[in-house]
Design a protein around this motif. Structure first.
Motif, mmCIF file in Angstrom:
data_model
loop_
_atom_site.group_PDB
_atom_site.id
_atom_site.type_symbol
_atom_site.label_atom_id
_atom_site.label_comp_id
_atom_site.label_asym_id
_atom_site.label_seq_id
_atom_site.Cartn_x
_atom_site.Cartn_y
_atom_site.Cartn_z
ATOM 1 N N GLY A 291 31.219 -53.539 67.685
ATOM 2 C CA GLY A 291 31.672 -52.164 67.905
ATOM 3 C C GLY A 291 32.015 -51.466 66.609
ATOM 4 O O GLY A 291 31.697 -50.288 66.418
ATOM 5 N N ALA A 292 32.649 -52.194 65.690
ATOM 6 C CA ALA A 292 32.991 -51.599 64.397
ATOM 7 C C ALA A 292 31.734 -51.289 63.599
ATOM 8 O O ALA A 292 31.649 -50.245 62.940
ATOM 9 N N ALA A 293 30.740 -52.183 63.653
ATOM 10 C CA ALA A 293 29.485 -51.942 62.932
ATOM 11 C C ALA A 293 28.749 -50.740 63.519
ATOM 12 O O ALA A 293 28.224 -49.901 62.774
ATOM 13 N N LEU A 294 28.708 -50.655 64.843
ATOM 14 C CA LEU A 294 28.049 -49.501 65.476
ATOM 15 C C LEU A 294 28.768 -48.204 65.140
ATOM 16 O O LEU A 294 28.129 -47.177 64.891
ATOM 17 N N ARG A 295 30.081 -48.245 65.115
ATOM 18 C CA ARG A 295 30.853 -47.046 64.770
ATOM 19 C C ARG A 295 30.570 -46.643 63.324
ATOM 20 O O ARG A 295 30.369 -45.470 63.016
ATOM 21 N N ARG A 296 30.533 -47.627 62.441
ATOM 22 C CA ARG A 296 30.289 -47.351 61.016
ATOM 23 C C ARG A 296 28.898 -46.760 60.814
ATOM 24 O O ARG A 296 28.737 -45.740 60.139
ATOM 25 N N PHE A 297 27.880 -47.403 61.397
ATOM 26 C CA PHE A 297 26.530 -46.886 61.243
ATOM 27 C C PHE A 297 26.365 -45.545 61.940
ATOM 28 O O PHE A 297 25.602 -44.692 61.504
ATOM 29 N N GLY A 298 27.070 -45.345 63.039
ATOM 30 C CA GLY A 298 27.035 -44.049 63.721
ATOM 31 C C GLY A 298 27.611 -42.939 62.855
ATOM 32 O O GLY A 298 27.060 -41.836 62.794
ATOM 33 N N LEU A 299 28.707 -43.227 62.165
ATOM 34 C CA LEU A 299 29.305 -42.229 61.277
ATOM 35 C C LEU A 299 28.391 -41.918 60.089
ATOM 36 O O LEU A 299 28.258 -40.761 59.683
ATOM 37 N N ILE A 300 27.750 -42.945 59.560
ATOM 38 C CA ILE A 300 26.823 -42.717 58.450
ATOM 39 C C ILE A 300 25.631 -41.904 58.925
ATOM 40 O O ILE A 300 25.170 -40.986 58.238
#
Length: 106
Positions: free
Chosen positions: A19-28
């Motif tokens: 979830g943290a990785a998806l959130r990070r890549f989503g923000l980028i």
């Protein structure tokens, strides 16, 4: 049978880690989309001689985001960073040669 050393180097992702990785890549990704809209908007704004420098700065920021996060260079080995740096140096050499040829023709 021995395990691959690459499997031991990366711990398994938990549900929170994914979830943290998806959130990070989503923000980028959202930042890249925002920069795309900014560059499209600025294409219609008469900035005079600042059109090219502003466009290049936006392109460098977008390329930096892609290289650093989507290509994983923030956690890459030194050899991968060296290869990416060699690509940037090659690009700078090509720009230098191109502009030196252009300025001799003016």
């Amino acid at each position: 049978m021995s395990r691959s050393p690459h499997l031991d180097a990366h711990p398994r992702l938990t549900r929170q880690g994914v979830g943290a990785a998806l959130r990070r890549f989503g923000l980028i990704w959202l930042a890249l989309i925002a920069l795309l809209f900014v560059s499209c908007f600025l294409a219609y704004v008469p900035l005079g001689r600042w059109n090219l420098p502003v466009g290049v700065v936006i392109a460098v920021i977008k390329a930096g985001l892609v290289v650093a996060f989507f290509m994983g260079l923030e956690k890459a080995t030194s050899l991968n960073r060296l290869a990416a740096s060699a690509g940037i140096v090659f690009l700078l050499v090509m720009f230098t040669l191109t502009f030196s040829d252009l300025f001799t023709r003016l």
